[in-house]
Design a protein around this motif. Structure first.
Motif, mmCIF file in Angstrom:
data_model
loop_
_atom_site.group_PDB
_atom_site.id
_atom_site.type_symbol
_atom_site.label_atom_id
_atom_site.label_comp_id
_atom_site.label_asym_id
_atom_site.label_seq_id
_atom_site.Cartn_x
_atom_site.Cartn_y
_atom_site.Cartn_z
ATOM 1 N N ARG A 287 0.828 -1.203 0.000
ATOM 2 C CA ARG A 287 0.000 0.000 0.000
ATOM 3 C C ARG A 287 0.865 1.257 0.000
ATOM 4 N N ASP B 59 2.103 1.624 -3.585
ATOM 5 C CA ASP B 59 1.005 2.101 -4.433
ATOM 6 C C ASP B 59 0.748 3.586 -4.221
ATOM 7 N N THR B 60 0.775 4.017 -2.951
ATOM 8 C CA THR B 60 0.542 5.433 -2.643
ATOM 9 C C THR B 60 1.624 6.305 -3.252
ATOM 10 N N SER C 269 0.938 6.457 -7.041
ATOM 11 C CA SER C 269 -0.282 7.186 -7.416
ATOM 12 C C SER C 269 -0.171 8.680 -7.163
ATOM 13 N N THR C 270 0.613 9.085 -6.143
ATOM 14 C CA THR C 270 0.762 10.510 -5.851
ATOM 15 C C THR C 270 1.891 11.155 -6.648
ATOM 16 N N LEU D 43 2.223 10.503 5.840
ATOM 17 C CA LEU D 43 0.997 9.762 5.617
ATOM 18 C C LEU D 43 0.102 9.851 6.848
ATOM 19 N N LYS E 275 -3.413 10.764 2.518
ATOM 20 C CA LYS E 275 -4.185 9.568 2.882
ATOM 21 C C LYS E 275 -3.566 8.345 2.201
ATOM 22 N N VAL E 276 -3.594 7.208 2.903
ATOM 23 C CA VAL E 276 -3.064 5.977 2.323
ATOM 24 C C VAL E 276 -4.111 4.873 2.414
#
Length: 383
Positions: A20, A23-24, A27-28, A52, A382-383
């Motif tokens: 996660r 992925d964060t 994506s950011t 986070l 946010k995560v």
């Protein structure tokens, strides 16, 4: 500034596994993940640090996160010498260069994101003259700058350009491998230090028997490696290398100073013949939109500059760059001023990264501007 305490206690680290976090980061568009005890996992986003929205990490959390991605060999090295570096692929989204280390008896990690997509010359704003120089059959092309200044990205773009346009055998020596290059018009072999070969020096000793046209040395970190890279450039290969130096003249001095005094005159002669260019760069936070832009200092070694190197007159290189604009040369501060004039960066960012900040501050004032100090607005992610 945000407080150091947990801003979203309902999200636990146990529920937030390393996948996660990765992925964060992807994506950011963050460049790095920092994992350290006493603080939530933190992203470096557009140059600033964003924590986070989860709890602060305990020692057992960082150990757990480390073990999820770290090969056994690197865990062993961490225990023996207190740190280790390696690369990992994350699905088909990105690669990460990982540094794990001990601090205050606990485990910390920094993961640098390496995007899968290779960028073009236009994407990263490399000097146009680079396209011409990297077609040359021989010579030493250095890319320099502090850690995190985009050296690897610039090198990957140049290697990819050669791979697409020319028939070459490209051999890279990296620690660890960052960008993956696949065979296109060229043949590409990538050797990872500590996995495929024990050291940069050993790889360079063997590479001349591998019929290379282009050699990439991920880091010229010791005298033996610097010497081997210069020799390879002299013997008819195009060699790319990196150094953690600032400015073109400073890079040349750093190489010469690495050698014993009785060899320095000989190295000046060798370098004046072998060196074709120095690209020195920094990364700047953009003002016009989220993201960063590179600032470049670019030296092309003309016969006049080769004479300055040979005659130990590197203190005159900056003025030679200023008068060498027709060859595509530019000083860092002039490039920064260009970014500022186009509204890409703030005056504060320009002056922070300048080699002569006082001169640029005066230039801003003469143009009727002012130099203030903007605070970074830290927000939780946010995560």
């Amino acid at each position: 500034m945000a407080s150091e305490g947990p801003s979203n206690p309902s999200v636990s680290v146990q529920a937030m596994q390393m996948d996660r976090l990765l992925d964060t980061c992807v994506s950011t568009g963050a460049s790095d993940i920092h994992i350290s005890i006493g603080r939530p996992p933190t992203l470096r986003l557009h140059g600033g640090l964003k924590r986070l929205a989860t709890k602060s990490l305990e020692p057992e959390d960082t150990v757990s996160l480390m073990k999820q991605i770290t090969p056994e060999r690197n865990q062993q090295e961490l225990q023996e010498v207190g740190g280790s570096d390696f690369g990992i692929a994350w699905k088909d989204k990105a690669r990460f260069r990982v540094s794990i280390f001990k601090q205050r008896g606990a485990i910390s990690m920094v993961l640098r994101q390496i995007p899968n997509k290779l960028l073009s010359f236009d994407d990263i704003g490399l000097p146009e003259m680079c396209r011409e120089l990297i077609r040359r059959p021989r010579g030493l092309f250095l890319v320099t700058g502090p850690t995190g200044s985009g050296k690897s990205t610039s090198l990957a773009t140049m290697i990819d350009h050669i791979n697409i346009t020319l028939e070459r055998h490209i051999v890279t020596v990296e620690d660890p491998i960052e960008f993956y290059h696949y065979h296109k018009k060229s043949v590409v072999n990538q050797r990872e230090v500590h996995v495929d070969v024990p050291s940069f020096a050993e790889a360079l000793k063997r590479v001349l028997r591998q019929d290379p046209d282009v050699i990439l040395v991920g880091e010229m970190r010791d005298l033996e490696t610097i010497e081997a890279a210069i020799r390879a450039a002299e013997t008819g290969h195009l060699v790319f290398g990196t150094l953690h130096t600032t400015g073109a003249a400073g890079t040349i001095n750093r190489i010469i100073d690495a050698f014993p005094t009785n060899q320095q005159e000989q190295i000046r002669v060798q370098l004046s013949v072998a060196l074709i260019a120095v690209l020195s760069q920094v990364l700047l936070v953009r003002k016009d939109k989220p993201g960063r832009v590179a600032g470049h200092e670019f030296l092309v070694v003309t016969p006049a500059i080769a004479n300055l190197i040979r005659e130990n007159k590197t203190y005159r290189i900056d003025s030679a760059i200023q008068t060498g604009k027709k060859f595509g040369m530019q000083l860092l501060d002039d490039n920064l001023w260009g970014h500022f004039s186009k509204g890409l960066i703030s005056a504060e960012e320009m002056i922070d990264k300048a080699r002569n900040p006082g001169d640029l501050r005066d230039r801003v004032h003469r143009a009727g501007g002012s130099v203030g100090r903007a605070e970074w607005d830290a927000e939780d992610v946010k995560v």
